[in-house]
Design an enzyme around this catalytic site. Structure first.
Site, PDB file in Angstrom:
ATOM      1  N   ARG A 206      47.103  59.645  63.468  1.00  0.00           N
ATOM      2  CA  ARG A 206      48.544  58.846  63.236  1.00  0.00           C
ATOM      3  C   ARG A 206      48.127  57.384  63.291  1.00  0.00           C
ATOM      4  O   ARG A 206      46.996  56.647  63.546  1.00  0.00           O
ATOM      5  CB  ARG A 206      49.223  58.778  64.761  1.00  0.00           C
ATOM      6  CG  ARG A 206      49.833  60.261  64.727  1.00  0.00           C
ATOM      7  CD  ARG A 206      50.465  60.336  66.068  1.00  0.00           C
ATOM      8  NE  ARG A 206      51.003  61.892  66.122  1.00  0.00           N
ATOM      9  CZ  ARG A 206      50.358  62.859  66.267  1.00  0.00           C
ATOM     10  NH1 ARG A 206      48.947  62.707  66.856  1.00  0.00           N
ATOM     11  NH2 ARG A 206      50.828  64.016  66.631  1.00  0.00           N
TER      12      ARG A 206
ATOM     13  N   HIS B 126      48.372  62.207  59.317  1.00  0.00           N
ATOM     14  CA  HIS B 126      47.233  62.860  58.600  1.00  0.00           C
ATOM     15  C   HIS B 126      47.336  62.758  57.000  1.00  0.00           C
ATOM     16  O   HIS B 126      47.230  63.739  56.089  1.00  0.00           O
ATOM     17  CB  HIS B 126      47.415  64.328  58.673  1.00  0.00           C
ATOM     18  CG  HIS B 126      47.289  65.083  60.137  1.00  0.00           C
ATOM     19  ND1 HIS B 126      46.250  64.562  60.843  1.00  0.00           N
ATOM     20  CD2 HIS B 126      47.712  66.014  60.848  1.00  0.00           C
ATOM     21  CE1 HIS B 126      46.071  65.108  61.958  1.00  0.00           C
ATOM     22  NE2 HIS B 126      47.183  66.063  61.728  1.00  0.00           N
TER      23      HIS B 126
ATOM     24  N   HIS C  80      41.069  70.922  60.648  1.00  0.00           N
ATOM     25  CA  HIS C  80      42.248  70.970  61.627  1.00  0.00           C
ATOM     26  C   HIS C  80      42.407  72.665  61.762  1.00  0.00           C
ATOM     27  O   HIS C  80      43.696  72.978  61.891  1.00  0.00           O
ATOM     28  CB  HIS C  80      43.432  70.331  60.950  1.00  0.00           C
ATOM     29  CG  HIS C  80      44.711  69.953  61.737  1.00  0.00           C
ATOM     30  ND1 HIS C  80      45.321  71.111  62.319  1.00  0.00           N
ATOM     31  CD2 HIS C  80      45.113  69.101  62.226  1.00  0.00           C
ATOM     32  CE1 HIS C  80      46.169  70.264  63.120  1.00  0.00           C
ATOM     33  NE2 HIS C  80      46.040  68.975  63.136  1.00  0.00           N
ATOM     34  N   SER C  81      41.395  73.170  62.353  1.00  0.00           N
ATOM     35  CA  SER C  81      41.485  74.611  62.675  1.00  0.00           C
ATOM     36  C   SER C  81      42.180  74.664  63.889  1.00  0.00           C
ATOM     37  O   SER C  81      41.741  74.020  64.799  1.00  0.00           O
ATOM     38  CB  SER C  81      40.386  75.236  62.308  1.00  0.00           C
ATOM     39  OG  SER C  81      39.885  75.823  61.200  1.00  0.00           O
TER      40      SER C  81
ATOM     41  N   ASP D 161      47.156  66.303  73.556  1.00  0.00           N
ATOM     42  CA  ASP D 161      47.213  65.913  72.197  1.00  0.00           C
ATOM     43  C   ASP D 161      46.527  64.693  72.333  1.00  0.00           C
ATOM     44  O   ASP D 161      47.394  63.486  71.942  1.00  0.00           O
ATOM     45  CB  ASP D 161      48.569  65.901  71.413  1.00  0.00           C
ATOM     46  CG  ASP D 161      48.532  65.954  70.046  1.00  0.00           C
ATOM     47  OD1 ASP D 161      47.272  65.682  69.542  1.00  0.00           O
ATOM     48  OD2 ASP D 161      49.524  65.841  69.494  1.00  0.00           O
TER      49      ASP D 161
ATOM     50  N   GLN E 179      39.821  64.715  68.665  1.00  0.00           N
ATOM     51  CA  GLN E 179      41.406  64.777  69.039  1.00  0.00           C
ATOM     52  C   GLN E 179      41.557  66.364  69.615  1.00  0.00           C
ATOM     53  O   GLN E 179      41.059  67.433  68.895  1.00  0.00           O
ATOM     54  CB  GLN E 179      41.928  64.790  67.947  1.00  0.00           C
ATOM     55  CG  GLN E 179      43.587  64.823  67.845  1.00  0.00           C
ATOM     56  CD  GLN E 179      43.921  63.477  68.929  1.00  0.00           C
ATOM     57  OE1 GLN E 179      43.449  62.505  68.868  1.00  0.00           O
ATOM     58  NE2 GLN E 179      45.302  63.589  69.121  1.00  0.00           N
TER      59      GLN E 179
ATOM     60  N   GLU F 266      39.425  68.495  66.788  1.00  0.00           N
ATOM     61  CA  GLU F 266      39.268  67.801  65.593  1.00  0.00           C
ATOM     62  C   GLU F 266      38.265  66.636  65.548  1.00  0.00           C
ATOM     63  O   GLU F 266      38.688  65.513  66.163  1.00  0.00           O
ATOM     64  CB  GLU F 266      40.814  67.317  65.194  1.00  0.00           C
ATOM     65  CG  GLU F 266      41.588  68.570  65.178  1.00  0.00           C
ATOM     66  CD  GLU F 266      43.139  67.763  65.155  1.00  0.00           C
ATOM     67  OE1 GLU F 266      43.505  66.927  64.158  1.00  0.00           O
ATOM     68  OE2 GLU F 266      43.959  68.172  65.925  1.00  0.00           O
TER      69      GLU F 266
END
Length: 331
Positions: A70, A96, A167-168, A229, A267, A295
């Protein structure tokens, strides 16, 4: 023959990598890891067909960018000039890379063999509001029969931000959620966030908080405190060689994942908002906490916070991130 086609007719390719007990399917759309199987078991969330990736996927397996995570209010100032980016999260913030970021783009297949694939993407000056033309590459390589490596590189012709991230969503035992998985993160600090998940600017020690994962903990224990998160601070800048920074174990103990990376941040998202109406791999439904995102990246909104590990890329420089996913089976 193309695996699928976009609405404008452009072909989407799929490359299958195999090495011993590990297999990966890679799409040129979004540089997506469509599937990753270890010993025949799918360990990431995704779809068996291409079409859901257009409008149903919450970045499943994609490379997010030009700048992952972000950026508050979609604004930043670089070398005295203010830039405005698309507000694609709740109409307030940039997420993103915007409405047509790297995850929504068709990458070029440069080369492929049984164990490796190289993809490239050009992001033009002004793309999603970012300055400078960026040349990006993503290489996936099966190092051996237990490990997948991701190498992300970027170069620019003008100062810009460059922070791509894989981003899996991982689920190591195929159950409905990852709340019984155990997680360890080798980080002494994390970034608190506000109600919009924007970093407050504080760099807080994990000690004495629900974000202390320096010893393995069951992920479901975290949900009793607050959603996960957040960025975990691995270092103040990127390092040259990947070092192990996180460990994830299936709830039944049958499979474990070590994550090694050169990135300064990780992340971690517990997938609490996942709610996909379509079946995924092996017919599984994907509801809340169906997968865990790990991430590697620079720290979120770093351009707007002094002291954060930032992602400014300038002409003549090469940004390079290397991440290894190393699996260990106990069955």
């Amino acid at each position: 023959m193309a695996y699928a086609r976009l609405a404008d007719g452009r072909p989407v390719e799929r490359v299958r990598l195999r090495r011993g007990g590990i297999e990966a399917d890679i799409l040129t759309f979004g540089a997506v890891i469509q599937d990753l199987r270890v010993g025949g078991r799918s360990v990431v969330l995704g779809f068996d067909t291409f079409e859901p990736y257009i409008d149903q996927s919450p970045y499943f397996g994609a490379i997010a960018g030009r700048c992952a995570n972000r950026i508050a209010n979609g604004r930043f100032t670089l070398e005295g000039r203010e830039y405005h980016l698309p507000l694609n999260e709740a109409g307030r913030h940039h997420l993103h890379g915007g409405t047509a970021g790297f995850s929504e783009r068709l990458w070029t297949l440069e080369e492929a063999d049984a164990h490796s694939v190289l993809l490239s993407l050009e992001s033009a000056d002004g793309d999603q509001g970012y300055p400078g033309t960026v040349q990006a590459t993503c290489r996936y390589t099966l190092l051996d029969d237990t490990s997948l490596r991701i190498e992300l590189e970027g170069r620019t012709d003008a100062p810009t931000l460059f922070n791509p991230a894989a981003h899996s969503y991982f689920n190591l035992d195929g159950t409905g959620d990852v709340l019984a998985h155990r997680l360890r993160i080798d980080a002494h600090e994390f970034l608190p966030v506000d109600g919009d998940l924007i970093p407050t600017g504080e760099i807080r020690p994990v000690s004495g908080t629900s974000f202390d994962f320096r010893e393995p903990r069951v992920i479901g224990e975290q949900s009793g405190h607050e959603p996960l998160d957040h960025n975990f601070c691995l270092s103040r800048e990127a390092v040259v060689q990947p070092r192990k920074v996180a460990w994830l174990e299936a709830g039944d103990g049958s499979l474990a994942l070590d994550l090694a990376t050169t990135a300064p941040g990780l992340q971690v998202y517990d997938g609490a908002k996942v709610n996909v109406p379509l079946a995924g791999h092996d017919g599984r439904g994907y509801g809340p906490n169906a997968g865990l995102c790990l991430e590697p990246q620079f720290w979120p909104d770093a351009i707007n916070h002094e002291g954060f590990a930032g992602c400014v890329l300038r002409p003549g420089e090469t940004s390079r991130q290397v991440t290894d996913y190393i699996f260990t089976s106990r069955t």
